[in-house]
Design a protein around this motif. Structure first.
Motif, PDB file in Angstrom:
ATOM      1  N   LYS A 186       4.771  -0.407  -3.629  1.00 25.43           N
ATOM      2  CA  LYS A 186       3.340  -0.706  -3.541  1.00 25.43           C
ATOM      3  C   LYS A 186       2.698   0.176  -2.470  1.00 25.43           C
ATOM      4  CE  LYS A 186       4.433  -5.039  -2.863  1.00 25.43           C
ATOM      5  NZ  LYS A 186       4.393  -6.486  -2.599  1.00 25.43           N
ATOM      6  N   SER A 213      -0.475  -4.632  -8.293  1.00 27.51           N
ATOM      7  CA  SER A 213       0.038  -4.066  -7.046  1.00 27.51           C
ATOM      8  C   SER A 213       0.263  -2.568  -7.168  1.00 27.51           C
ATOM      9  CB  SER A 213       1.356  -4.751  -6.672  1.00 27.51           C
ATOM     10  OG  SER A 213       2.319  -4.583  -7.701  1.00 27.51           O
ATOM     11  N   GLU A 252       0.382   0.265  -0.265  1.00 24.58           N
ATOM     12  CA  GLU A 252      -1.056   0.559  -0.234  1.00 24.58           C
ATOM     13  C   GLU A 252      -1.473   0.950   1.175  1.00 24.58           C
ATOM     14  OE1 GLU A 252      -5.383  -1.631  -1.109  1.00 24.58           O
ATOM     15  OE2 GLU A 252      -3.508  -2.571  -1.760  1.00 24.58           O
ATOM     16  N   GLU A 255       7.814  -4.090   0.065  1.00 17.97           N
ATOM     17  CA  GLU A 255       6.908  -3.183  -0.635  1.00 17.97           C
ATOM     18  C   GLU A 255       7.502  -2.650  -1.933  1.00 17.97           C
ATOM     19  OE1 GLU A 255       3.797  -2.400   0.230  1.00 17.97           O
ATOM     20  OE2 GLU A 255       3.856  -3.668   2.009  1.00 17.97           O
TER      21      GLU A 255
END
Length: 470
Positions: free
Chosen positions: A185, A212, A187, A335
């Protein structure tokens, strides 16, 4: 010296369809099984035959070459001529040797592919080493030469430096220095590399609402000061802005250090650090010759891809405050989207219902099969596989990631991103035998991991038969 037997290091570079077709069936099976198993059980070379030395010298002359750098063709042809000359000198002693004849056919095929002339310059057998402090290869070659000379009296010496590869593309998919393939992910801003010489940071943004899944829209690279070679340089790429210059407007740094040969044979001096724009706004390469680093950045669709090759000793030059490096240690477990390397594909397309949700939005057009986020078509499982197979012939993790991205986002540009990432990996990854990674649990992965014993047994049997019938 390379390992004895039919699996000499670097022999896989000689494999190609046109070469294989010229082998008799038995030799084809032996070569394929031996190179697949990466073992040295087939001991066919005699003590007088020097083909292993020829191959080792060829690997030594070409291991540092990078196809994306100017001058590769000329230097590779020089190495092939030297390889050919070496095989001619040992031809009488190697008569009937499978490895020798495989090398001879492979050299001929490669020279044809590269349009290398039979007559031409070859590398000096004992080249005078001119130390160039701002050329990583020159520095390490100088160190290796002295270590090799020292080893004659002490029985050991330092080996040539190794290189590591890291790549990031798509949703995003990360290939670490250890060839661990992860989907994350992550981000926001995350460091990929952070050592005493280089920092690489990427910024990822959500691709579609409610998921996600993210993709890279910004890459920042800091080349740290190196005394006598370059001061600090910063390069930054963002979506729709892939500059051919550093932040300060310069395109290179440092004094001219060594000669680079162009396609037409013209030569010129290159600097310690320089940028090469391969396709304006779409493909940029950064070459840091003083630390042996090559970086490839592309924009495919709305997002960026990254590929990095770096010497192992430099990648390990960091302290405890720099341990968060995705290329080095992978993504944090919190993650990760994949499960220990297994990336499950959605059971019912489209993924997570994201594309189906777009059908209910006013901006959707049933005539174009597009939606507002990139005006992309809707992909089912079979459609996604068919689209990915148009660019990716091998059903490895790049193909699997392509299918995942299409099902998740519906953006066909991710197909091109996976294809570009695979090609960049093949250009920069130093170990051909590690190129292919297959999804855990796939048929290809099962065959590769669980059939090694069968391959070894078959290899030994074929080696025995080849000796009997020669």
């Amino acid at each position: 010296m390379g390992r004895a037997g039919c699996c000499c290091r670097g022999a896989e570079r000689l494999a190609s369809p046109s070469v294989v077709r010229r082998f008799r069936p038995l030799l084809l099976l032996i070569t394929a099984l031996c190179c697949a198993a990466h073992i040295g059980d087939c001991q066919l070379a005699t003590s007088q035959c020097r083909i292993q030395r020829c191959t080792t010298d060829f690997v030594s002359l070409t291991s540092h070459l990078t196809p994306v750098v100017d001058g590769f063709h000329i230097e590779f042809c020089k190495a092939l001529r030297a390889y050919s000359a070496c095989t001619q000198r040992t031809a009488k002693a190697c008569r009937g040797d499978l490895v020798f004849h495989s090398a001879v056919l492979g050299i001929s095929d490669l020279m044809s592919q590269r349009n290398c002339s039979r007559d031409g310059p070859t590398p000096s057998a004992h080249p005078e080493v001119h130390l160039e402090p701002c050329n990583y290869h020159s520095r390490t070659q100088h160190t290796h030469t002295h270590s090799h000379t020292h080893s004659h009296s002490h029985g050991h010496g330092r080996s040539r430096p190794g290189y590591l590869f890291c790549g990031l593309f798509g949703d995003p998919h990360l290939r670490t220095f250890k060839d661990s393939f992860q989907t994350c992910k992550v981000e926001g801003a995350w460091p990929l590399i952070d050592n005493d010489y280089l920092s690489v940071q990427v910024t990822n943004v959500p691709v579609v609402p409610g998921s996600s899944a993210t993709a890279t829209n910004k890459i920042t690279i800091i080349f740290k000061p190196y005394e006598g070679c370059t001061d600090q340089r910063v390069y930054q790429a963002v979506t729709d802005s892939l500059p051919a210059a550093f932040d300060d407007g310069t395109v290179s740094s440092g004094d001219p250090i060594h000669t680079s040969f162009g396609a037409g044979g013209a030569s010129g001096k290159v600097r310690a650090l320089w940028i090469s724009e391969r396709s304006p706004g779409r493909h940029v390469e950064l070459h840091a010759g003083y630390i042996g680093v090559t970086v490839i950045i592309r924009q495919v669709g709305r997002y960026l891809t990254l590929a990095v090759r770096i010497p192992e000793e430099l990648a390990q030059a960091y302290d405890d405050t720099q341990d968060l490096q995705l290329c080095l240690n992978g993504c944090p477990s919190s993650e990760r989207i994949d499960h220990s390397g297994h990336l499950p594909l959605p059971l019912s397309p489209p993924a997570l219902g994201l594309q189906r949700q777009q059908l209910r939005q006013p901006s959707y057009s049933s005539h174009t099969h597009a939606y507002q986020f990139g005006s992309s078509p809707i992909f089912g499982m079979e459609e996604a596989k068919e689209r990915c197979s148009e660019q990716l012939e091998v059903l490895d993790i790049y193909f699997h990631s392509c299918v995942f991205d299409l099902l998740t986002t519906g953006d066909p540009n991710f197909t091109l991103a996976a294809h570009s990432a695979q090609k960049d990996m093949e250009n920069l990854h130093p170990h051909r035998d590690r190129w292919r990674i297959y999804p855990r649990g796939s048929a290809a992965s099962f065959f590769y991991s669980d059939s090694q014993l069968i391959k070894k047994l078959a290899l030994l049997l074929l080696c025995t038969l080849s000796i009997v019938f020669m």
